[in-house]
Enzyme design. Structure first.
Site, PDB file in Angstrom:
ATOM      1  N   CYS A  98       0.862  -1.297  -0.022  1.00 46.60           N
ATOM      2  CA  CYS A  98      -0.002   0.125  -0.117  1.00 46.60           C
ATOM      3  C   CYS A  98       0.963   1.206   0.151  1.00 46.60           C
ATOM      4  O   CYS A  98       1.783   1.340  -0.882  1.00 46.60           O
ATOM      5  CB  CYS A  98      -1.084   0.052   1.021  1.00 46.60           C
TER       6      CYS A  98
ATOM      7  N   ARG B   6      -2.125  -0.674   5.609  1.00 45.45           N
ATOM      8  CA  ARG B   6      -3.428  -1.276   4.808  1.00 45.45           C
ATOM      9  C   ARG B   6      -3.256  -2.555   3.997  1.00 45.45           C
ATOM     10  O   ARG B   6      -3.836  -3.561   4.047  1.00 45.45           O
ATOM     11  CB  ARG B   6      -3.971  -0.307   3.585  1.00 45.45           C
TER      12      ARG B   6
END
Lengths: 282, 98
Positions: free
Chosen positions: A233, A238
């Site tokens: 990410c 994430r």
């Protein structure tokens, strides 16, 4: 790994609040969230101050982790349950990180802090202290961490999954939209990466979708189960969420998190970059 | 807490010249809602970001120019969607009623 071994529900957490061998740990991007109110008995880890080296652009060493967990009162045989804000991004990061250092019994609270709040469950600002322990971490498990050279070699050969939002993937944004736009030198993505935003794996309340839906999601994005997979990410939190889905819920083999992610890759000289909504060519 | 603060959080110290800011406040009647979650969805309805509201019910995003949807979730409330248009160098202020 499976949903049953990696995830716990809010009800399960309520039933185990007084269990001495269950340690709840809140990890947030908003480091003040815990102090305003946390699940009774939970201790706090500050993903930046506690988990990042502070000098090197890396997370803390095995020795510092041992010191940190000992001070927090975590034992090697405890069941550690992580939860946090941002749909568990940083909680998933901490889970991945402790897995890297070999903790055996790790769980994530499904839905994290948001689900707990939306259910109007109890939060407290009571200070939590646990008796100090002597925690021993294992040698790093490099099977779940990808580095930049490996990522460059994976272009066109492995499953690369960019889990950022479509606008970040295309290069229209450099960071999530609740943060000032900064970090990598340029926008775009690693060529041949598929864009499967982390959020597609979660319901609005932050809980994970059903196994069948999750399998379909990645299959439809072209994930080949016969190949190794690297998720990335912007700064690796994430993608920890997606690593968690693939490795811990669905039990796929050889899934790595590239925690250097776009903030590193998008600042490198000499590496290929693609812009726009398509994966691009190797 | 009584009386909601108008608009989003203070922009003091933030250079908005190159930012497309979307911000505002979540209200239940006239009361700010400090435990709501506001999600920012792009023009295709894809999730882009999410923030919890502050104690004064406020939220803020640094978006890109274009049309966005704010999806607000709060305890004991229905989900509320609000459309907003963002432009570079300006601040779009939204009041969300739940």
């Amino acid at each position: 790994m499976s949903r049953e071994t990696a995830l716990v529900t809010a009800d399960w957490v309520e039933d185990h609040l007084n269990d001495a061998n269950v340690v709840l740990i809140e990890v947030d991007e908003d480091v003040e969230a815990y102090d305003k109110g946390h699940i009774p008995g939970a201790v706090k880890l500050d993903w930046k101050k506690d988990l990042q080296d502070g000098v090197r652009h890396d997370f803390i060493s095995k020795e510092r982790l041992e010191q940190l967990l000992s001070e927090k009162g975590v034992s090697n045989d405890d069941t550690v349950v992580f939860y946090g804000g941002n749909n568990n991004w940083f909680a998933a990061y901490a889970y991945w990180y402790l897995k890297y250092y070999g903790h055996t019994d790790l769980r994530l609270l499904d839905g994290g802090r948001k689900k707990w709040e939306l259910d109007s469950r109890e939060l407290t600002d009571e200070v939590v202290t646990r008796e100090a322990t002597t925690y021993t971490a294992q040698q790093p498990n490099e099977d779940i961490r990808a580095y930049r050279d490996e990522v460059v070699s994976a272009i066109g050969t492995q499953n690369l999954i960019d889990v950022r939002s479509p606008d970040e993937f295309a290069g229209r944004l450099l960071a999530p939209a609740h943060l000032p736009q900064e970090a990598a030198q340029i926008g775009g993505h690693i060529p041949t990466a598929g864009n499967v935003p982390w959020s597609k794996a979660a319901n609005d309340d932050g809980t994970f979708k059903k196994d069948e839906d999750l399998k379909d999601l990645y299959a439809n994005a072209g994930l080949d189960e016969g190949k190794d997979t690297i998720a990335y990410c912007r700064i690796g939190e994430r993608s920890s969420h997606t690593w968690f889905v693939l490795s811990e819920i669905l039990g796929y083999q050889n899934v790595k998190n590239y925690d250097g992610s776009w903030s590193e890759y998008g600042s490198l000289r000499g590496v290929p970059v693609a812009v726009g909504d398509e994966p691009g060519e190797a | 807490m009584c009386g909601a603060i108008q608009g989003g959080p203070s922009l003091e110290g933030v250079d908005v010249t190159n930012q497309a800011v979307i911000q505002g406040v979540v209200l239940r009647g006239e009361q700010p809602v400090g435990n709501a979650y506001v999600r920012l969805l792009d023009r295709n309805g894809e999730f882009t970001a999410e923030v919890p509201t502050s104690a004064t019910g406020q939220f803020r995003f640094f978006a890109a120019p274009g049309t966005w949807t704010l999806r607000t979730l709060a305890p004991r409330a229905e989900v509320v969607d609000s459309q907003v248009v963002a432009a570079t160098g300006s601040v779009a202020d939204v009041a969300v009623a739940i």
